[in-house]
Enzyme design. Sequence first.
Site, PDB file in Angstrom:
ATOM      1  N   TYR A 141     -30.444  -7.541  13.435  1.00  0.00           N
ATOM      2  CA  TYR A 141     -29.067  -7.921  13.124  1.00  0.00           C
ATOM      3  C   TYR A 141     -28.597  -9.141  13.927  1.00  0.00           C
ATOM      4  O   TYR A 141     -27.594  -9.759  13.596  1.00  0.00           O
ATOM      5  CB  TYR A 141     -28.096  -6.750  13.373  1.00  0.00           C
ATOM      6  CG  TYR A 141     -28.352  -5.543  12.495  1.00  0.00           C
ATOM      7  CD1 TYR A 141     -29.268  -5.600  11.462  1.00  0.00           C
ATOM      8  CD2 TYR A 141     -27.689  -4.347  12.707  1.00  0.00           C
ATOM      9  CE1 TYR A 141     -29.528  -4.497  10.665  1.00  0.00           C
ATOM     10  CE2 TYR A 141     -27.936  -3.240  11.916  1.00  0.00           C
ATOM     11  CZ  TYR A 141     -28.855  -3.320  10.898  1.00  0.00           C
ATOM     12  OH  TYR A 141     -29.105  -2.228  10.113  1.00  0.00           O
ATOM     13  N   LYS A 191     -42.353   1.119  14.378  1.00  0.00           N
ATOM     14  CA  LYS A 191     -43.235   0.832  13.233  1.00  0.00           C
ATOM     15  C   LYS A 191     -44.408   0.018  13.790  1.00  0.00           C
ATOM     16  O   LYS A 191     -44.662  -1.123  13.382  1.00  0.00           O
ATOM     17  CB  LYS A 191     -42.424   0.076  12.158  1.00  0.00           C
ATOM     18  CG  LYS A 191     -43.132  -0.129  10.842  1.00  0.00           C
ATOM     19  CD  LYS A 191     -43.290   1.134  10.035  1.00  0.00           C
ATOM     20  CE  LYS A 191     -44.028   0.854   8.729  1.00  0.00           C
ATOM     21  NZ  LYS A 191     -44.475   2.080   8.057  1.00  0.00           N
ATOM     22  N   ASP A 223     -41.107   5.848   9.260  1.00  0.00           N
ATOM     23  CA  ASP A 223     -41.190   6.529   7.957  1.00  0.00           C
ATOM     24  C   ASP A 223     -41.433   8.025   8.152  1.00  0.00           C
ATOM     25  O   ASP A 223     -40.855   8.867   7.451  1.00  0.00           O
ATOM     26  CB  ASP A 223     -42.242   5.888   7.039  1.00  0.00           C
ATOM     27  CG  ASP A 223     -43.450   5.355   7.787  1.00  0.00           C
ATOM     28  OD1 ASP A 223     -43.403   5.258   9.019  1.00  0.00           O
ATOM     29  OD2 ASP A 223     -44.469   5.052   7.143  1.00  0.00           O
ATOM     30  N   ASP A 247     -29.760   2.576  12.787  1.00  0.00           N
ATOM     31  CA  ASP A 247     -28.644   2.518  11.843  1.00  0.00           C
ATOM     32  C   ASP A 247     -28.929   3.456  10.665  1.00  0.00           C
ATOM     33  O   ASP A 247     -28.077   4.255  10.242  1.00  0.00           O
ATOM     34  CB  ASP A 247     -28.515   1.056  11.351  1.00  0.00           C
ATOM     35  CG  ASP A 247     -27.240   0.814  10.586  1.00  0.00           C
ATOM     36  OD1 ASP A 247     -26.415   1.740  10.492  1.00  0.00           O
ATOM     37  OD2 ASP A 247     -27.065  -0.305  10.066  1.00  0.00           O
ATOM     38  N   ASP A 251     -27.443   7.777  10.039  1.00  0.00           N
ATOM     39  CA  ASP A 251     -26.706   8.221   8.845  1.00  0.00           C
ATOM     40  C   ASP A 251     -27.450   9.362   8.156  1.00  0.00           C
ATOM     41  O   ASP A 251     -26.838  10.311   7.661  1.00  0.00           O
ATOM     42  CB  ASP A 251     -26.491   7.060   7.869  1.00  0.00           C
ATOM     43  CG  ASP A 251     -25.151   6.382   8.100  1.00  0.00           C
ATOM     44  OD1 ASP A 251     -24.641   6.482   9.239  1.00  0.00           O
ATOM     45  OD2 ASP A 251     -24.609   5.780   7.152  1.00  0.00           O
TER      46      ASP A 251
END
Length: 356
Positions: A141, A191, A223, A247, A251
């Site tokens: 970001y 990852k 994943d 992020d 959620d």
Amino acid sequence: MKANLVVLPGDGIGPEVTSSAVRVLQSIAKRGGHQFTFTEHPIGGCSIEKHGAALTEETLQACLASDAVLLGAVGGPKWDNPNAPVRPEQGLLAIRKGLGLYANLRPVRSHPALLDSSPVKPDRLAGVDMIVVRELTGGLYFGEPKGRTRDQSGERAVDSMVYHDYEIVRIVELAFRLAKSRRKKVSSVDKANVLETSRLWRQIASEIAVRNPGVAIEHMLVDTAAMRLITSPAMFDVIVTENTFGDILTDEASVLAGSMGMLPSASLGEKGPGLYEPIHGSAPDIAGRGIANPVGSILSAAMLLRYSLGLEQEALAIETATDRAVTDGCRTADLAGKLTTLEMTDAIIDRLSAKV
Ligand code: NAD
């Protein structure tokens, strides 16, 4: 204890839920003999209306001078145009940057009385009690270069995932500190089979694990983590991960609790005040009706007491009272109940122990 607390109610249901949290803090202060002062400032859409900016220098300075900041939520349909020069979310990014908040902590617990409220099967939810630690100021970001270019072959867009070693060290060390007072397990999510930033992340996390032999570490690909959060969420204690993965995973994890309205968060920096807010947005669809669930904001106030003021007993008192209220069947509309925001808040205050 004396504490100077800044309240940023924001937009939509923000003012409704923060006033509940303030009432609970006032009640705790009375019981524990503390002196908390509360000063309100605008942020987000209401600040744009008043001052033309989502975060004014005055609000930021007041936050910097405080012991902790309690935030509601920002945004709403009035300010939804993504191309507008000033937008409510700019206030959130600016305050995180201004306060140097690099860590976002989101605890997620399944309450036994709410297992049926989640779309995940109840047998998977029993015993869920985790905290997700998300890196907040690095990664995709914020990395440079970022932007769009055009040449003969067409348009090209680029975002860069960048991490410095010190950014990884401080967040992983925080996760280990948290794990020591919990079930002593850190799941470091990356990852590393694809990304260089993740390979550096995994290397540093392994080194920190060696220095903390009392805490078990597991490395998990993002994943796999996304799948395990649904298939076996109770296996997690502390999850630590970089900005973008965090992020998305936070959620996903929020559905385990039954309603977004139940979940608190804390954002912390290396020094200075922390920022505490429920994870939900401004919920314009129910704003002004007095039916918002105040629990996320009230539990954020408990985190404020724990992490910014070091008042662990007081934090526990709020968490226990909230648990009791839910066990006793107290519910707002998001959990198919009938209580208003005020009534739910009263129910929690009524269950605070007489002395803390
Ligand atoms: P939202 O979280 O505001 O609402 C999603 C759904 O959950 C809505 O149906 C809402 O009524 C319900 N809900 C949320 N909190 C609740 C509570 N405490 N009690 C009962 N029900 C609750 O998300 P959204 O609708 O996608 O976004 C609305 C606005 O909030 C947008 O402008 C968005 O940009 C903003 N937003 C702000 C923040 C923040 O301030 N940190 C976070 C997310 C979204």
